[in-house]
Design an enzyme around this catalytic site. Sequence first.
Site, PDB file in Angstrom:
ATOM      1  N   ARG A  31       2.299  59.489  36.401  1.00 29.74           N
ATOM      2  CA  ARG A  31       2.740  60.812  35.948  1.00 29.74           C
ATOM      3  C   ARG A  31       1.601  61.628  35.336  1.00 29.74           C
ATOM      4  NH1 ARG A  31       7.759  59.478  32.314  1.00 29.74           N
ATOM      5  NH2 ARG A  31       6.404  57.687  31.907  1.00 29.74           N
ATOM      6  N   ASN A  49       9.889  59.999  36.068  1.00 28.33           N
ATOM      7  CA  ASN A  49      10.303  58.702  36.601  1.00 28.33           C
ATOM      8  C   ASN A  49      11.791  58.723  36.884  1.00 28.33           C
ATOM      9  OD1 ASN A  49       7.811  57.472  36.418  1.00 28.33           O
ATOM     10  ND2 ASN A  49       8.241  56.391  34.508  1.00 28.33           N
TER      11      ASN A  49
END
EC number: 6.2.-.-
Length: 809
Positions: A31, A49
Site C-alpha cells: 500500500r 487491503n
Amino acid sequence: MNRTTSSIPIASPLQRLKVRVRGMVQGVGFRPFVYTLATELGLKGWVRNDRNGVDIEVEGITSVLTTFWERLERDRPAHAIVSQVETDWLLPCGYDAFEIYPSDEGSFGKTAWILPDLATCSDCLSEIFDPQNRRYYYPFTNCTHCGPRYSILTALPYDRPYTTMQAFAMCPNCQQEYENPQNRRFHAQPNACSVCGPHLELWDNKGNAIAPGASARQLIALAADYIRQGKILALKGLGGFHFIVDARNEEAVQRLRDRKHRPTKPLAVMYPSLDLVREDCFGSSVEIEFLLSAAAPIVLLRRKTDGLAASIAPNSNTFGVMLPYTPLHHLLLAELKFPVVATSGNRSQEPICIDNAEALEHLGSIADTFLMHDRAIARPVDDSVVFVIKDRPTILRRARGYAPSPLSTEPRKEISSLIPFQIEASKSFSAFPSKDNLRSDEAIPCILAVGGHLKNTVALAIENQILVSQHLGDLDRDRTFARFQETIDRLLKLYAAQPVAIACDAHPDYLSSQFAQALSRQLNASVIPIQHHYAHVLSGMVDNNLNPPVLGIAWDGTGYGLDATLWGGEFLAISDSNGFDRVAHLRTFPLLGGDRAAREPRRAALGLLYEAFKQAAFGCDCPTLQAFSAQEVKVLQTMLQKRVNTPKTSSIGRLFDAIASLIGLCQKNSFEGESAMQLESILEPTSSIYPYHLEQDSAGNWVLDWKPMVAAILNDKESQGKIAAKFHNTLVEIIVAIAHRVGIEKVVLTGGCFQNRYLLDRAIERLRSEGFIPYWHHQIPPNDGGIAPGQVLGAYWVLKEIQGGLLCV
C-alpha cells in the site's frame, strides 16, 4: 502474473482505473508503494487491503494511468508476489487526493496470500546496533520488509487487530511511523519499540525471574554468560522455542542430547556471521544465497573442519547451518561471537513449544534458563531445512520463511475450474474440532488434504492456490495430533473455506486418515483416499508443473500398498489422470516385528537374508547375526518360519537399513533414516556396481531381484565406504534400466530416499546421459512432508473424472 481487463479505456481526457491485485501483497509494504507511486505520478484515488488482496482506484490522464499500471508490476516491493491483476476502466468520480483507506473486511471470502515470517532486514539490523537509534538493542525491531507475519496472524486481512500484537498499544512515535506512508514502517503490523512493545524476561527453570527490571541488553548479556558456562538456554523466538548451547562445548552438547533423549540425530548450528560459516563449512554461491535470504532456512553444508563439538552431527559429513534471523538472535550471537547449537525447543518427538507456561512445564527438565518475551505466538512455525543439488534448492522441511505461501504451479489453475459448482455439496460449515459455524453461503469451497502420518503437513486447494501448512511432525504423539487438528481448524477459518472433498492416505490406520473420515461426516464432504506413493509422485508433478505421461520413482520407508504388502521401492507409470500402473518394484522381503524393523536395521537385514537364503541365512558369518543373542536368533527364526508378525515389504528404505546392518555400520536406528545417512556419509569414490537381476511377474511388471547384490556384498572384502558406494551406484543403474524398459521420457524422483544427495545427484546425471528428463523436488519436500499437495492433485483428478458425482450427497 495474469492480467484481465474488463473494458478498454474510455475516450476521455480523464479516466478512473480500478485495479484488484491478488497474491502476496499484504504485509510487504504494497500500500505505501502504491501511495508513493500514485502521488509521484500526480494521480488521485485510494488503496486498501481486503480479504483477497489489495484494491486500488486511481484517476488521471490515460497515459499516466497506463504508466501506473505498468509500474505496479515492474517496481513492486521485493517480497510482494502478484499472481493476478484485474482492471476496469471507468468514468472519473472526482477524487481530490490519493488516500490509504482502512481495510475492507466485508469482502466475500478470504483469499489473500499470507506472508511467511521474514528474517530481519539490513535496515532494522543497522538500527539495533546503532547507539544513536531509539531501537538500539531492541530485540523486537521490524518493518514492512521483515519480521513476524504468519506466526502472529489470527485472522485476515493482515491488520494489527488480527495479530497477537493487538495487545500492545503503540506509543506516539511508533504510531506516527505506522501512519506515515513515506515511512518504511507504514502499516507494519508488528511495529513497536522498547517504550510500547514486547519485552524480555530471564527466568530460571522454576519460573523465577532473574534480574527483574534489567534492560534487554543486560538480560541478553546474562543469557550469553550462562551459555559460556555450558548451560542450556531455552530462547523464545519467532515461531517457537530454541534450545541453545555453546556449539564448541562437547560436554554441554552431550548434556542437551541426554536431557532431550536425542542420542545421535544431527543438531542445527547458528553462526554469528557468514565469515565464521566459511571457516567451518564449504558453501556454494547458491547455498550462501539461501543462508542470506529472507526465508533464512537451515542449509545443509559439507563440513570443512572439526572445530565444533563432535556430537553435533556424529556419523555425518554435513552440518545444518543457519544465520540469525530475528533481532533477538542477532543480539545474542553478536554478544557471544561463536556458533551455538539452536535446535527445536521440544521434548523428543513432541511439537515445538510456543507458550511461556507450556514451555516451562515441558522444557523445564531440559533447560537451565529461559529467555522469554510476552509477544504471543499464534501458531508454531519451526525452522525450514534446505539442501542444494544441481544449483537448485530442495526443501526438506517446509516451515518458517516458506509456509504457508501458495505453490507457484500450474495444476492449481485447473483446480479452480472444478470447485465452484461443488459448493452445494455441504449445507453447513464447522471447522473441526471448533463448534463455531459459518454460513455456507459465506464459505469458499476447497479440497483439504490431511497428509500422512510422519512429517505431517496439510494442504488446501482454494480457488487458484494450493496452500501448504508448516511442518507439523509425526502424529503418533497426542500433542502433535492436537496441533494437526488445530492447524486445519485455523487454516479453514483464516480462509473461510469449506472442504467439499478431503484427501487422505489410503492407510486406514493413519490418524490423519481416521481424522479425515470423522471430519467428512461432520461436514458432509467426501473422503478420497490416495495411495501413498502415488501421492509422492503427484507431489513431484505439482512441484515441477508436469502433466502425464510421467514415470514416478517413489522410494521411501514404507507405505500402505494395494496388494497387502508394504510398498517403498515403486516405479509408477502415470499415463493420464485416471490413476497409475505399478510397472516395477523391489522384490519383497519380510520385516521382522513390522514397525520395529524400521528402528532396528538388523531385523530388516535378517529378513532379507532369510528371503534370499532360507535356513542357510542363519549360518551366515556377518555382523547382522552377531548383533543378536543366540536366544534372540532362535525366536526370530521361528517368527520367520511361521510368518508371525513378518509383513512383506518392497521398501528401498528398509533395504538401506539392511545393507547398513550387513556391513556392520548400524544395527539400531535412534532416529528415522539414521542408517541410510551413515551409508551416504562413508562413501568412497568408485564407479563399480553389484550384480542384480530383473524379471517380469505374471502381470508383466518388472521385479528387481536384489539377491545377487546381497550375495556379492557378503563376499566383498573392500572397505565399508567402497561397499556403500557400489550399493548406491547399483540402485542408480536399476533406475536407468527400468526407465529404458518403461520408455517414458519424464522421470520424477520422489520419496524420502531422495534426500540422499549422492543417490539423487547420480540418478539425475545417469538419466540425463541416457536421454531421459529427470525431475526432483524444490518447493515441496520429497519426504512425507510433501505428500499433501500430491493428495490434492489426486483428489482433483478423481473429482474431475466423476464430474462431481461423489459430492451429490
